[in-house]
Write a protein that holds these residues in place. Structure first.
Motif, short mmCIF file in Angstrom:
data_model
loop_
_atom_site.label_atom_id
_atom_site.label_comp_id
_atom_site.label_asym_id
_atom_site.label_seq_id
_atom_site.Cartn_x
_atom_site.Cartn_y
_atom_site.Cartn_z
N GLY A 33 20.58 76.29 82.39
CA GLY A 33 21.61 77.13 83.02
C GLY A 33 21.84 76.77 84.48
N GLU A 46 16.16 76.55 75.56
CA GLU A 46 17.19 76.98 76.50
C GLU A 46 16.52 77.66 77.69
N GLY A 100 17.68 79.84 80.83
CA GLY A 100 18.84 80.57 81.32
C GLY A 100 19.06 80.44 82.82
N ASP A 101 20.22 80.90 83.24
CA ASP A 101 20.62 80.87 84.66
C ASP A 101 19.56 81.51 85.56
N SER A 151 13.72 80.23 73.89
CA SER A 151 14.82 80.75 74.68
C SER A 151 14.25 81.55 75.85
N ASN A 159 15.46 83.58 78.78
CA ASN A 159 16.71 84.22 79.21
C ASN A 159 16.84 84.23 80.73
N PRO A 160 18.05 84.52 81.24
CA PRO A 160 18.30 84.43 82.69
C PRO A 160 17.34 85.25 83.55
#
Length: 187
Positions: free
Chosen positions: A73, A93, A95-96, A128, A130-131
């Protein structure tokens, strides 16, 4: 008229820190400084670049170990001094605005009690993050896990887990994960 006093361009704190890290890599301070500057530029470009796969490539050029099809991200900070200590598995992933720091240290006055330590961060495949998460040194996150928004991960997370909070704790085991959907491959 009095003379002009020129203060040091580089603080004592920066000199000590820079020397510690250059010594860790058994590197000449100038060579290390050039490498650090290159990595800083690549990180800044990656932070805002609009194409996710290019953001991943810029971080790989810094030394971050990213697998295949990893999403990175915006404004992700992979350890600025030790990017090579971070590994992210395939199809994961990040995240930001996440921060992944493979080192810690005390201030100039607490260095003897709290010396610089460096430990790898390992993020498995299909994870994953997350941000807004923070992942600290020495953490391993198992395959196919999910880290909730804004979590601070200070200890290992087992595979197939949903973890969140400060500090992050596993709140649920995830069943039926780990296999890529094959429907898009069958057409």
């Amino acid at each position: 008229m009095g003379g002009i006093t020129i203060t040091a361009v580089i603080s004592n704190r920066d000199k000590v820190t820079f020397g510690e890290v250059a010594d860790h890599y058994h590197s000449n301070k100038l060579i290390f400084g050039l490498k650090y500057f290159k990595n800083w530029v690549l990180e800044r470009v990656a932070a805002w670049f609009p194409i996710p796969s290019w953001r991943a490539k810029f971080h790989k050029m810094r030394g971050v170990n990213l697998g295949k099809n990893v999403y990175v991200g915006y404004d992700v900070v992979f350890d600025r001094l030790h990017p090579e200590m971070i590994t992210v598995g395939d199809y994961s992933e990040i995240g930001d605005r996440c921060i992944l720091s493979a080192h810690s240290r005390g201030s100039l006055t607490t260095r003897q009690a709290y010396p610089r330590t460096i430990e790898p961060i390992k993020i498995g495949c299909g994870v994953s993050v997350n941000p807004g998460c923070i992942i600290t040194q020495g953490v391993e996150i198992g395959d196919n896990s999910i880290i909730g928004i804004g979590s601070v991960v200070t200890r290992d997370i087992s595979p197939n887990s949903l973890a969140l909070g400060y500090p992050a704790r596993v709140i649920k085991k995830l069943d039926g994960v780990g296999e890529l959907q094959t429907s898009f491959n069958d057409t």
